[in-house]
Design a protein around this motif. Structure first.
Motif, PDB file in Angstrom:
ATOM      1  N   PRO A  20       7.702   3.227   9.313  1.00 49.31           N
ATOM      2  CA  PRO A  20       7.304   3.189   7.906  1.00 49.31           C
ATOM      3  C   PRO A  20       6.275   2.079   7.658  1.00 49.31           C
ATOM      4  O   PRO A  20       6.071   1.207   8.503  1.00 49.31           O
ATOM      5  CB  PRO A  20       8.621   2.886   7.187  1.00 49.31           C
ATOM      6  CG  PRO A  20       9.428   2.144   8.185  1.00 49.31           C
ATOM      7  CD  PRO A  20       9.049   2.710   9.525  1.00 49.31           C
ATOM      8  N   TRP A  21       5.646   2.100   6.497  1.00 53.77           N
ATOM      9  CA  TRP A  21       4.632   1.105   6.164  1.00 53.77           C
ATOM     10  C   TRP A  21       5.225  -0.132   5.499  1.00 53.77           C
ATOM     11  O   TRP A  21       4.551  -1.128   5.352  1.00 53.77           O
ATOM     12  CB  TRP A  21       3.562   1.721   5.263  1.00 53.77           C
ATOM     13  CG  TRP A  21       2.653   2.616   6.043  1.00 53.77           C
ATOM     14  CD1 TRP A  21       2.665   3.983   6.080  1.00 53.77           C
ATOM     15  CD2 TRP A  21       1.619   2.208   6.948  1.00 53.77           C
ATOM     16  NE1 TRP A  21       1.706   4.438   6.946  1.00 53.77           N
ATOM     17  CE2 TRP A  21       1.045   3.366   7.481  1.00 53.77           C
ATOM     18  CE3 TRP A  21       1.118   0.981   7.345  1.00 53.77           C
ATOM     19  CZ2 TRP A  21       0.003   3.337   8.390  1.00 53.77           C
ATOM     20  CZ3 TRP A  21       0.082   0.942   8.258  1.00 53.77           C
ATOM     21  CH2 TRP A  21      -0.479   2.124   8.771  1.00 53.77           C
ATOM     22  N   ARG A  22       6.475  -0.057   5.061  1.00 52.12           N
ATOM     23  CA  ARG A  22       7.096  -1.202   4.393  1.00 52.12           C
ATOM     24  C   ARG A  22       8.334  -1.654   5.166  1.00 52.12           C
ATOM     25  O   ARG A  22       9.158  -0.822   5.561  1.00 52.12           O
ATOM     26  CB  ARG A  22       7.499  -0.832   2.965  1.00 52.12           C
ATOM     27  CG  ARG A  22       6.295  -0.473   2.091  1.00 52.12           C
ATOM     28  CD  ARG A  22       6.734  -0.085   0.728  1.00 52.12           C
ATOM     29  NE  ARG A  22       7.576   1.112   0.829  1.00 52.12           N
ATOM     30  CZ  ARG A  22       7.977   1.828  -0.196  1.00 52.12           C
ATOM     31  NH1 ARG A  22       7.649   1.478  -1.409  1.00 52.12           N
ATOM     32  NH2 ARG A  22       8.734   2.885  -0.018  1.00 52.12           N
ATOM     33  N   ALA A  56       1.592   0.407  17.972  1.00 52.43           N
ATOM     34  CA  ALA A  56       1.449  -1.051  18.093  1.00 52.43           C
ATOM     35  C   ALA A  56       0.843  -1.633  16.821  1.00 52.43           C
ATOM     36  O   ALA A  56       1.304  -2.653  16.312  1.00 52.43           O
ATOM     37  CB  ALA A  56       0.586  -1.403  19.300  1.00 52.43           C
ATOM     38  N   TYR A  57      -0.180  -0.976  16.292  1.00 51.75           N
ATOM     39  CA  TYR A  57      -0.802  -1.441  15.049  1.00 51.75           C
ATOM     40  C   TYR A  57       0.193  -1.370  13.892  1.00 51.75           C
ATOM     41  O   TYR A  57       0.258  -2.281  13.067  1.00 51.75           O
ATOM     42  CB  TYR A  57      -2.040  -0.608  14.725  1.00 51.75           C
ATOM     43  CG  TYR A  57      -2.643  -0.957  13.382  1.00 51.75           C
ATOM     44  CD1 TYR A  57      -3.440  -2.088  13.249  1.00 51.75           C
ATOM     45  CD2 TYR A  57      -2.400  -0.173  12.263  1.00 51.75           C
ATOM     46  CE1 TYR A  57      -3.983  -2.427  12.027  1.00 51.75           C
ATOM     47  CE2 TYR A  57      -2.932  -0.504  11.039  1.00 51.75           C
ATOM     48  CZ  TYR A  57      -3.729  -1.632  10.917  1.00 51.75           C
ATOM     49  OH  TYR A  57      -4.255  -1.969   9.695  1.00 51.75           O
ATOM     50  N   THR A  61       1.433  -4.478  11.600  1.00 51.49           N
ATOM     51  CA  THR A  61       1.346  -4.468  10.144  1.00 51.49           C
ATOM     52  C   THR A  61       2.700  -4.798   9.527  1.00 51.49           C
ATOM     53  O   THR A  61       2.789  -5.604   8.599  1.00 51.49           O
ATOM     54  CB  THR A  61       0.857  -3.089   9.646  1.00 51.49           C
ATOM     55  OG1 THR A  61      -0.414  -2.815  10.243  1.00 51.49           O
ATOM     56  CG2 THR A  61       0.735  -3.051   8.143  1.00 51.49           C
ATOM     57  N   LEU A  62       3.762  -4.191  10.048  1.00 48.05           N
ATOM     58  CA  LEU A  62       5.106  -4.499   9.554  1.00 48.05           C
ATOM     59  C   LEU A  62       5.439  -5.974   9.748  1.00 48.05           C
ATOM     60  O   LEU A  62       6.018  -6.610   8.866  1.00 48.05           O
ATOM     61  CB  LEU A  62       6.149  -3.649  10.285  1.00 48.05           C
ATOM     62  CG  LEU A  62       6.472  -2.294   9.702  1.00 48.05           C
ATOM     63  CD1 LEU A  62       7.511  -1.591  10.572  1.00 48.05           C
ATOM     64  CD2 LEU A  62       6.959  -2.371   8.296  1.00 48.05           C
ATOM     65  N   GLU A  63       5.087  -6.508  10.904  1.00 51.25           N
ATOM     66  CA  GLU A  63       5.361  -7.922  11.189  1.00 51.25           C
ATOM     67  C   GLU A  63       4.663  -8.824  10.172  1.00 51.25           C
ATOM     68  O   GLU A  63       5.271  -9.735   9.609  1.00 51.25           O
ATOM     69  CB  GLU A  63       4.888  -8.260  12.600  1.00 51.25           C
ATOM     70  CG  GLU A  63       5.009  -9.730  12.949  1.00 51.25           C
ATOM     71  CD  GLU A  63       4.296 -10.080  14.246  1.00 51.25           C
ATOM     72  OE1 GLU A  63       4.399 -11.251  14.636  1.00 51.25           O
ATOM     73  OE2 GLU A  63       3.647  -9.214  14.849  1.00 51.25           O
ATOM     74  N   ASN A  64       3.381  -8.582   9.924  1.00 51.63           N
ATOM     75  CA  ASN A  64       2.624  -9.393   8.974  1.00 51.63           C
ATOM     76  C   ASN A  64       3.181  -9.292   7.564  1.00 51.63           C
ATOM     77  O   ASN A  64       3.289 -10.293   6.853  1.00 51.63           O
ATOM     78  CB  ASN A  64       1.147  -9.005   8.996  1.00 51.63           C
ATOM     79  CG  ASN A  64       0.483  -9.368  10.298  1.00 51.63           C
ATOM     80  OD1 ASN A  64       0.943 -10.246  11.022  1.00 51.63           O
ATOM     81  ND2 ASN A  64      -0.592  -8.674  10.631  1.00 51.63           N
ATOM     82  N   TYR A  92       9.868  -7.032  14.960  1.00 51.13           N
ATOM     83  CA  TYR A  92       8.627  -6.267  14.899  1.00 51.13           C
ATOM     84  C   TYR A  92       7.630  -6.823  15.909  1.00 51.13           C
ATOM     85  O   TYR A  92       6.926  -6.087  16.584  1.00 51.13           O
ATOM     86  CB  TYR A  92       8.015  -6.321  13.502  1.00 51.13           C
ATOM     87  CG  TYR A  92       8.893  -5.799  12.402  1.00 51.13           C
ATOM     88  CD1 TYR A  92       9.731  -4.711  12.596  1.00 51.13           C
ATOM     89  CD2 TYR A  92       8.894  -6.392  11.146  1.00 51.13           C
ATOM     90  CE1 TYR A  92      10.542  -4.236  11.587  1.00 51.13           C
ATOM     91  CE2 TYR A  92       9.698  -5.919  10.122  1.00 51.13           C
ATOM     92  CZ  TYR A  92      10.518  -4.844  10.354  1.00 51.13           C
ATOM     93  OH  TYR A  92      11.308  -4.375   9.355  1.00 51.13           O
ATOM     94  N   SER A  93       7.591  -8.151  16.013  1.00 54.95           N
ATOM     95  CA  SER A  93       6.675  -8.801  16.940  1.00 54.95           C
ATOM     96  C   SER A  93       7.008  -8.437  18.377  1.00 54.95           C
ATOM     97  O   SER A  93       6.107  -8.170  19.181  1.00 54.95           O
ATOM     98  CB  SER A  93       6.749 -10.314  16.755  1.00 54.95           C
ATOM     99  OG  SER A  93       5.909 -10.954  17.676  1.00 54.95           O
TER     100      SER A  93
END
Length: 130
Positions: A20-22, A56-57, A61-64, A92-93
């Motif tokens: 997911p994006w969030r 991976a991207y 994004t989730l990590e950030n 996530y990292s």
């Protein structure tokens, strides 16, 4: 099973097939199985990741996003560098790093194969001259 059957008390495994994006959406997926009232004390969560894809991207994004959310929730001012990484962002990292490492290994193998191929071609050329 009939209409309206509540199976949430019987959950054992959840399979995450996409990212997911969030960060909250990923947490919500886990909460659907780890909940009060579930009759199973041990549950499993499987997250599937495809090599050589956008995964991976997505995890980066989730990590950030999780780092930023953690800074806001702990009343820390957003900074360029975050020293205190919470456990979810670390997860996530780790996933992102594993994907990137697998891609690096793949590239290294490809380079070794190319080097071997050049050596074989060079030997064939030398044998052809004799």
């Amino acid at each position: 099973m009939g209409t309206g059957t509540n199976v949430q008390k019987k959950l054992i495994v959840v399979h995450d097939l996409d990212i997911p994006w969030r960060p909250a959406d990923l947490k919500q997926r886990a909460r659907r199985i780890i909940r009060q009232g579930n009759e199973n004390k041990q549950v499993q969560i499987f997250r599937y990741v495809t090599k050589g894809t956008f995964d991976a991207y997505s995890y980066q994004t989730l990590e950030n996003k999780q780092k930023f959310i953690s800074q806001i929730m702990t009343s820390k001012t957003p900074a360029r560098k975050c020293e205190d990484v919470d456990q979810q962002a670390l997860t996530y990292s780790e996933i992102k790093e594993k994907l990137m490492l697998e891609n690096d290994v793949k590239e290294l193998r490809l380079l070794k194969l190319r080097k071997t191929l050049r050596s074989v071609k060079r030997l064939a050329t030398l044998r052809g001259r004799r």
